[in-house]
Write a protein that holds these residues in place. Structure first.
Motif, PDB file in Angstrom:
ATOM      1  N   ALA A  18     -31.389  10.987 -64.890  1.00 21.80           N
ATOM      2  CA  ALA A  18     -29.937  11.131 -65.042  1.00 21.80           C
ATOM      3  C   ALA A  18     -29.474  10.539 -66.369  1.00 21.80           C
ATOM      4  CB  ALA A  18     -29.222  10.465 -63.878  1.00 21.80           C
ATOM      5  N   ASP A  75     -27.788  12.615 -69.497  1.00 25.02           N
ATOM      6  CA  ASP A  75     -26.479  12.221 -70.030  1.00 25.02           C
ATOM      7  C   ASP A  75     -26.553  11.922 -71.526  1.00 25.02           C
ATOM      8  OD1 ASP A  75     -25.031  12.475 -67.687  1.00 25.02           O
ATOM      9  OD2 ASP A  75     -25.370  10.409 -67.060  1.00 25.02           O
ATOM     10  N   ALA A  86     -27.394  15.528 -73.322  1.00 26.73           N
ATOM     11  CA  ALA A  86     -26.766  16.794 -72.905  1.00 26.73           C
ATOM     12  C   ALA A  86     -26.119  17.517 -74.073  1.00 26.73           C
ATOM     13  CB  ALA A  86     -25.738  16.526 -71.808  1.00 26.73           C
ATOM     14  N   HIS A  97     -24.991  16.912 -65.027  1.00 25.49           N
ATOM     15  CA  HIS A  97     -25.277  16.206 -66.277  1.00 25.49           C
ATOM     16  C   HIS A  97     -25.453  17.160 -67.467  1.00 25.49           C
ATOM     17  CE1 HIS A  97     -26.022  12.436 -64.025  1.00 25.49           C
ATOM     18  NE2 HIS A  97     -26.522  13.241 -63.118  1.00 25.49           N
ATOM     19  N   SER A  98     -26.050  18.332 -67.233  1.00 21.79           N
ATOM     20  CA  SER A  98     -26.352  19.260 -68.325  1.00 21.79           C
ATOM     21  C   SER A  98     -26.567  20.649 -67.754  1.00 21.79           C
ATOM     22  CB  SER A  98     -27.604  18.805 -69.082  1.00 21.79           C
ATOM     23  OG  SER A  98     -28.134  19.840 -69.889  1.00 21.79           O
ATOM     24  N   ARG A 145     -18.792  17.863 -61.318  1.00 20.56           N
ATOM     25  CA  ARG A 145     -18.704  16.892 -62.421  1.00 20.56           C
ATOM     26  C   ARG A 145     -17.343  16.953 -63.109  1.00 20.56           C
ATOM     27  NH1 ARG A 145     -17.661  13.525 -64.891  1.00 20.56           N
ATOM     28  NH2 ARG A 145     -18.740  12.319 -66.492  1.00 20.56           N
ATOM     29  N   SER A 184     -14.627  13.877 -63.381  1.00 23.93           N
ATOM     30  CA  SER A 184     -14.021  13.426 -64.629  1.00 23.93           C
ATOM     31  C   SER A 184     -12.513  13.260 -64.467  1.00 23.93           C
ATOM     32  CB  SER A 184     -14.326  14.427 -65.748  1.00 23.93           C
ATOM     33  OG  SER A 184     -13.762  14.010 -66.972  1.00 23.93           O
ATOM     34  N   SER A 229     -16.993   9.680 -76.289  1.00 13.80           N
ATOM     35  CA  SER A 229     -18.132  10.286 -75.622  1.00 13.80           C
ATOM     36  C   SER A 229     -17.679  11.085 -74.406  1.00 13.80           C
ATOM     37  CB  SER A 229     -19.128   9.200 -75.197  1.00 13.80           C
ATOM     38  OG  SER A 229     -20.182   9.750 -74.452  1.00 13.80           O
ATOM     39  N   ASP A 273     -17.983  15.178 -73.777  1.00  8.73           N
ATOM     40  CA  ASP A 273     -18.526  15.780 -72.562  1.00  8.73           C
ATOM     41  C   ASP A 273     -17.557  16.819 -72.006  1.00  8.73           C
ATOM     42  OD1 ASP A 273     -20.737  14.164 -72.763  1.00  8.73           O
ATOM     43  OD2 ASP A 273     -20.074  12.718 -71.257  1.00  8.73           O
TER      44      ASP A 273
END
Length: 380
Positions: free
Chosen positions: A14, A18, A21, A75-76, A251, A255, A342, A346
């Protein structure tokens, strides 16, 4: 209802996803992160999820594999896309009657020593009567034990330069149904293009493939009757694909939950409605895949896939709203990168990822056309 446990990734995987990604999404020449995806997912045991222990897997069901893909997509999405390609090829081997082919290739695919790719977007569209097959197989002997394979596929993911095997469907002109072959990268006449110049998910080893009189024998057949095989395999193909949407939507909503109290309050109702819709669609997907209902009722799965894409798009918009103006700031070098910067980077990446979901084959336009035809047939 089908009971499923959310998949938790190992902490080191993970953290790696992160950390990289953004680099994987915007992959450039000389960046080696793309080559690490398959080995890292394999070391975490992810390709073994939903594969029987007797075959070298970790047990569980296809639904568990969907959850594992969703966990990576949080995560990606590029890494989840690679995961989907590998796991879908594994699924073809699991459902194939060719025991020898499965025994020969499954161990290396589960361990990540070799990449598996699904070049069946064209075949899925063929199955839905959207377009003809672009590949052809010409028998080279009376017993049809050897074939010359020709054609081109413009878009296949997980064609690792280090080596791959790809599933592709080939039309036959001898009266037999289209055949589904596993084609290794080093077979004579197989040519991989450079990676496609995508606007996102660039680290997914997505390229075009051309076959020019590639000779393979019948031992490479996944299925002698592609339409019959794909009708059975399609629920897993689409289900595993939906894992990408589920993870990305989760995800994006997380956020929003992590934003300031004032922003959370303003977006709370919208976020709650999307979360409820996501949970409902996920439950419908898992029930249909687990019960086998989607084999006879593909339209029901198409509706779920369309619904999940709509949820992803709406969740990504909420994600952008929660980030606000910070979402338009680029990081100006490592020394100036803050946690807030960051986070908003994302957000920008997730917006690009969400824009990709509607065009994954079968695209939303293709699925909506199929649903319209299905409804016309029912009305008639």
């Amino acid at each position: 209802m089908t009971s499923v446990r959310l998949h938790t990734l190992p902490a080191d995987l993970a953290a790696w996803l992160d950390a990289h990604a953004e680099a994987i999404d915007a992959h450039s020449r000389g960046d080696n992160h793309a080559s690490e995806i398959v080995p890292r997912l394999a070391r975490a045991g992810l390709f073994r999820v939903g594969v029987a222990a007797a075959l070298g897997g970790a047990g569980g069901t296809t639904v568990d594999a969907i959850e594992a893909i969703a966990a990576v997509a949080r995560h990606s999405l590029a890494s989840a896309f690679v995961f989907w390609g590998q796991r879908t090829f594994i699924e073809y081997l699991l459902q194939s009657d060719n025991d020898a082919l499965r025994a020969r290739w499954l161990p290396a695919l589960l361990s990540g020593e070799h990449a598996g790719a699904t070049g069946l977007s064209n075949a899925m569209k063929y199955l839905c009567a959207i377009e003809p097959l672009q590949m052809r197989a010409t028998p080279l002997d009376a017993g049809a034990t050897r074939f010359a394979l020709d054609g081109a596929l413009p878009w296949i993911t997980n064609l690792r330069p280090e080596g791959f095997v790809v599933a592709a469907a080939f039309d036959r002109h001898d009266g037999a149904p289209p055949a589904l072959f596993a084609v290794p990268h080093d077979a004579p006449g197989v040519t991989r293009s450079d990676d496609l110049d995508l606007i996102a998910l660039r680290g997914s080893n997505t390229a075009a493939l051309t076959l020019a009189h590639t000779e393979l024998d019948a031992s490479w057949l996944i299925a002698a009757d592609t339409p019959a095989f794909l009708a059975r395999a399609r629920p897993a193909f689409l289900g595993l694909q939906c894992g990408m949407s589920i993870g990305l939507a989760r995800r994006a909503l997380e956020s929003v939950d992590a934003s300031s109290p004032a922003v959370r309050a303003a977006l709370a109702d919208d976020a709650a409605a999307l979360r409820a819709e996501l949970d409902t669609l996920t439950a419908r997907l898992y029930e249909g895949v687990a019960s086998g209902a989607f084999v006879a009722q593909p339209a029901a799965q198409f509706e779920v896939r369309i619904g999940l894409a709509d949820v992803v798009a709406a969740a990504a918009r909420l994600d952008v709203q929660a980030a606000g103006g910070r979402g338009y700031l680029r990081a100006q070098g490592a020394a100036q990168t803050t946690n807030a910067t960051s986070m908003t980077n994302d957000t920008a990446r997730r917006s690009r990822e969400a824009a990709f979901v509607p065009i994954v084959t079968p695209t939303l336009v293709q699925l909506k056309n199929q649903l319209a035809q299905h409804r016309r047939s029912e009305a008639a």
